[in-house]
Scaffold this motif. Structure first.
Motif, PDB file in Angstrom:
ATOM      1  N   ASP A  38       0.854  -1.010   0.163  1.00 28.44           N
ATOM      2  CA  ASP A  38       0.093   0.045  -0.049  1.00 28.44           C
ATOM      3  C   ASP A  38       0.988   1.410   0.054  1.00 28.44           C
ATOM      4  O   ASP A  38       1.544   1.514   0.975  1.00 28.44           O
ATOM      5  N   GLU A  39       1.068   1.959  -1.031  1.00 27.11           N
ATOM      6  CA  GLU A  39       1.824   3.127  -1.433  1.00 27.11           C
ATOM      7  C   GLU A  39       3.145   2.566  -0.753  1.00 27.11           C
ATOM      8  O   GLU A  39       3.704   3.518   0.076  1.00 27.11           O
ATOM      9  N   SER A  40       3.937   1.825  -1.183  1.00 29.31           N
ATOM     10  CA  SER A  40       5.391   1.240  -0.916  1.00 29.31           C
ATOM     11  C   SER A  40       5.490   0.800   0.507  1.00 29.31           C
ATOM     12  O   SER A  40       6.704   0.528   0.835  1.00 29.31           O
ATOM     13  N   ARG A 107      -0.759  -4.541  -5.197  1.00 26.77           N
ATOM     14  CA  ARG A 107      -0.057  -3.205  -5.129  1.00 26.77           C
ATOM     15  C   ARG A 107      -0.975  -2.219  -5.310  1.00 26.77           C
ATOM     16  O   ARG A 107      -1.669  -2.034  -6.118  1.00 26.77           O
ATOM     17  N   ALA A 109      -1.618   1.998  -5.309  1.00 29.36           N
ATOM     18  CA  ALA A 109      -0.821   3.190  -5.594  1.00 29.36           C
ATOM     19  C   ALA A 109      -1.595   4.145  -6.288  1.00 29.36           C
ATOM     20  O   ALA A 109      -2.265   3.698  -7.125  1.00 29.36           O
TER      21      ALA A 109
END
Length: 110
Positions: A38-40, A107, A109
């Motif tokens: 989640d967002e890296s 993933r 993003a």
């Protein structure tokens, strides 16, 4: 709104359950060793995914695009919830490894 029928059944089910409070059905979508990024920030394994899920606000989804790519199925959505910047358009959910029974890699993003 895009026809969500273009997405595989397990992905449609993810979006049906993701906007609801904690449920065993939601967590059952994931393999025990699944990874959600989640967002890296990586959440590895079902216990980490449970902890992540319980720490983020519930949102509703408006799916705007579904695309099959060589890297997996990508769903773009607008999310609305109790968070700064709501609604947020263009969030991408890349389901990189899944089958009819389990999601193994997701993933998320902008």
């Amino acid at each position: 709104m895009t026809d969500t029928q273009a997405a595989p059944a397990i992905i449609r089910r993810y979006f049906e359950l993701a906007g609801q409070p904690d449920s065993a059905d939601y967590f059952a979508l994931f393999a025990e060793d699944a990874v959600v990024e989640d967002e890296s920030t990586e959440h590895r394994g079902i216990d980490a995914i449970r902890q992540w899920r319980r720490s983020v606000p519930l949102v509703s989804y408006e799916i705007t695009d579904v695309e099959d790519t060589p890297a997996g199925t990508v769903v773009t959505a607008t999310i609305t919830g109790d968070f700064p910047g709501s609604p947020f358009a263009g969030l991408r959910y890349r389901f990189g490894d899944y089958d009819d029974n389990a999601i193994r890699l997701l993933r998320i993003a902008p």
